[in-house]
Design an enzyme around this catalytic site. Structure first.
Site, PDB file in Angstrom:
ATOM      1  N   GLY A  18       0.788  -1.230   0.000  1.00 19.38           N
ATOM      2  CA  GLY A  18       0.000   0.000   0.000  1.00 19.38           C
ATOM      3  C   GLY A  18       0.820   1.280   0.000  1.00 19.38           C
ATOM      4  N   ASN A  20       1.472   3.111  -2.582  1.00 20.96           N
ATOM      5  CA  ASN A  20       0.733   4.090  -3.402  1.00 20.96           C
ATOM      6  C   ASN A  20      -0.440   4.679  -2.624  1.00 20.96           C
ATOM      7  OD1 ASN A  20       1.582   4.444  -6.397  1.00 20.96           O
ATOM      8  ND2 ASN A  20       1.912   2.263  -5.992  1.00 20.96           N
ATOM      9  N   MET A 136      -4.077  -7.133  -6.935  1.00 25.04           N
ATOM     10  CA  MET A 136      -3.585  -8.190  -7.818  1.00 25.04           C
ATOM     11  C   MET A 136      -4.706  -9.089  -8.342  1.00 25.04           C
ATOM     12  SD  MET A 136      -0.560  -7.226  -7.792  1.00 25.04           S
ATOM     13  CE  MET A 136       0.490  -8.472  -8.490  1.00 25.04           C
ATOM     14  N   ARG A 137      -5.853  -8.535  -8.605  1.00 28.04           N
ATOM     15  CA  ARG A 137      -6.977  -9.321  -9.146  1.00 28.04           C
ATOM     16  C   ARG A 137      -7.464  -8.702 -10.434  1.00 28.04           C
ATOM     17  NH1 ARG A 137      -6.991 -14.114  -6.388  1.00 28.04           N
ATOM     18  NH2 ARG A 137      -6.346 -13.636  -4.258  1.00 28.04           N
ATOM     19  N   LEU A 139     -10.442  -7.782 -12.978  1.00 27.50           N
ATOM     20  CA  LEU A 139     -11.862  -7.437 -12.821  1.00 27.50           C
ATOM     21  C   LEU A 139     -12.636  -7.835 -14.070  1.00 27.50           C
ATOM     22  CD1 LEU A 139     -11.198  -3.961 -11.217  1.00 27.50           C
ATOM     23  CD2 LEU A 139     -12.198  -5.943 -10.052  1.00 27.50           C
ATOM     24  N   ASN A 157      -5.882   2.344 -12.699  1.00 29.10           N
ATOM     25  CA  ASN A 157      -4.842   1.439 -12.212  1.00 29.10           C
ATOM     26  C   ASN A 157      -3.478   2.077 -12.417  1.00 29.10           C
ATOM     27  OD1 ASN A 157      -3.689  -1.028 -11.254  1.00 29.10           O
ATOM     28  ND2 ASN A 157      -3.283  -1.654 -13.365  1.00 29.10           N
ATOM     29  N   HIS A 159       0.338   0.853 -13.215  1.00 27.53           N
ATOM     30  CA  HIS A 159       1.039  -0.352 -13.676  1.00 27.53           C
ATOM     31  C   HIS A 159       2.547  -0.097 -13.705  1.00 27.53           C
ATOM     32  CE1 HIS A 159       1.635  -4.126 -15.708  1.00 27.53           C
ATOM     33  NE2 HIS A 159       2.457  -3.510 -16.532  1.00 27.53           N
ATOM     34  N   ASP A 195      -4.529  -4.849 -18.262  1.00 32.69           N
ATOM     35  CA  ASP A 195      -3.645  -3.686 -18.427  1.00 32.69           C
ATOM     36  C   ASP A 195      -3.742  -3.092 -19.832  1.00 32.69           C
ATOM     37  OD1 ASP A 195      -2.699  -4.084 -15.797  1.00 32.69           O
ATOM     38  OD2 ASP A 195      -1.261  -5.569 -16.497  1.00 32.69           O
ATOM     39  N   GLU A 224       5.614   6.474  -9.535  1.00 30.12           N
ATOM     40  CA  GLU A 224       4.210   6.115  -9.284  1.00 30.12           C
ATOM     41  C   GLU A 224       3.590   7.077  -8.263  1.00 30.12           C
ATOM     42  OE1 GLU A 224       3.340   1.991  -8.470  1.00 30.12           O
ATOM     43  OE2 GLU A 224       4.992   1.267  -9.684  1.00 30.12           O
TER      44      GLU A 224
HETATM   45  C1  GRF Z   1       3.183  -1.040  -7.641  1.00 30.80           C
HETATM   46  O1  GRF Z   1       4.447  -1.211  -8.230  1.00 30.80           O
HETATM   47  C2  GRF Z   1       2.119  -0.967  -8.696  1.00 30.80           C
HETATM   48  O2  GRF Z   1       2.561  -0.440  -9.910  1.00 30.80           O
HETATM   49  C3  GRF Z   1       1.784  -2.431  -8.896  1.00 30.80           C
HETATM   50  O3  GRF Z   1       1.885  -3.007  -7.622  1.00 30.80           O
HETATM   51  C4  GRF Z   1       2.767  -2.252  -6.817  1.00 30.80           C
HETATM   52  C5  GRF Z   1       2.000  -1.870  -5.599  1.00 30.80           C
HETATM   53  O4  GRF Z   1       2.805  -1.341  -4.599  1.00 30.80           O
HETATM   54  N1  GRF Z   1       0.497  -2.556  -9.510  1.00 30.80           N
HETATM   55  P1  GRF Z   1       2.132  -0.782  -3.267  1.00 30.80           P
HETATM   56  O5  GRF Z   1       1.244  -1.883  -2.694  1.00 30.80           O
HETATM   57  O6  GRF Z   1       1.364   0.445  -3.625  1.00 30.80           O
HETATM   58  O7  GRF Z   1       3.309  -0.506  -2.358  1.00 30.80           O
END
Ligand code: GRF
Length: 281
Positions: A18, A20, A136-137, A139, A157, A159, A195, A224
């Site tokens: 988490g 992000n 990681m799912r 949809l 999303n 990526h 994606d 990100e």
């Molecule tokens: C990130 O690198 C994102 O691009 C990918 O999963 C990772 C998630 O990291 N989809 P976090 O859980 O936000 O630390």
């Protein structure tokens, strides 16, 4: 945040650390995000992102995808929700590729079960935008059509690769393994494929000789954390235009006059990250 901007209600879907999500929370706390995280949902217990949500006082929930997909959880949720035409859904989906139609439909049904639970939780928070952040799912159109309707795209999303290169779960690993000299990250709208939805924003970083996956992951993650909140701000300010090209794909245009300056900032940021000069080979 300027007063003319809306503050968007964000629901954040996670599976892991988490970080992000934390970038959203940090930006919100300093007034740099035109949005508020109203709920965090994880597909599993034990995701550290849930702890981040608790620390920030954000309502958080778990939809136990693994149990639902294994069939351990009651698979009758669909019956209590709107009726779903599985064959129709199977025709629209682009995520499950099992050539055995029965196995594909079984899997789809369980995904829909999980999504019914997800939708039930999400709808109580009335989110404007659903942000996948390390969720990681995949949809199905059942979920997506609920939020991407009437010309609105409400599921985003982030990526860890420069799409359309390296879709899937291992963007940083795939970028390194391919021998790329530049890697990137992408924030995009989510469509029925993996994606494959319209790209909103991208940023790139250099790969230096001697880099390992952790170096490039850290470099990419810094981007990100900058790009995803910026996209939320663009959406809140009405700077994200989606154009339907009838014989092609949807394309996004950012109408923010500051766009070139912001992109330049991302390039500078990626070059300021420490350079690894030794060769581990
Ligand atoms: C990130 O690198 C994102 O691009 C990918 O999963 C990772 C998630 O990291 N989809 P976090 O859980 O936000 O630390």
């Amino acid at each position: 945040m300027s007063d003319s901007r809306r503050s968007l209600r964000l629901a954040v879907l996670i599976s892991g650390g988490g970080s992000n999500l934390q970038a959203f929370l940090d930006a919100a706390s300093t007034g740099e995000l035109s949005g508020e995280v109203v709920a965090v949902i994880s597909d599993r217990t034990g995701a550290y992102g849930l702890v981040r949500a608790q620390k920030a006082g954000i309502p958080n929930h778990v939809v136990d995808y693994a149990a639902i997909l294994r069939g351990e959880r009651e698979a009758s949720l669909v019956a209590s929700g709107p009726s779903v035409n599985m064959e129709d859904l199977d025709r629209k989906q682009r995520i499950l590729r099992n050539p055995d139609p029965q196995k594909r439909l079984d899997r789809l049904k369980r995904l829909v079960d999980a999504e019914q639970e997800l939708i039930g939780i999400l709808d109580t928070y009335r989110p404007d935008i659903i942000c996948l952040a390390g969720f990681m799912r995949l949809l199905t159109p059942h979920f997506l059509h609920r939020y991407n309707s009437r010309g609105q795209w409400r599921v985003l999303n982030v990526h860890p690769a420069l799409l359309p290169a390296f879709p899937g779960e291992h963007g940083y690993e795939d970028t390194l393994a391919y021998g790329c000299k530049w890697g990137g990250i992408t924030v995009h709208f989510v469509d029925e494929g993996e994606d494959s939805g319209p790209i909103i924003a991208q940023a790139v970083y250099p790969l230096w000789p001697g880099d390992g996956v952790e170096e490039i992951r850290q470099r990419g993650l810094q981007l990100e954390y900058a790009v995803y909140p910026q996209v939320i701000n663009w959406m809140a300010a009405g700077y994200v235009e989606i154009r339907d090209h009838p014989e092609d794909r949807f394309r996004v245009r950012i109408t923010d006059p500051a766009y070139p300056r912001i992109v330049e900032g991302w390039v500078m940021k990626s070059l300021q990250c420490p350079v690894v000069t030794f060769d581990r080979g």
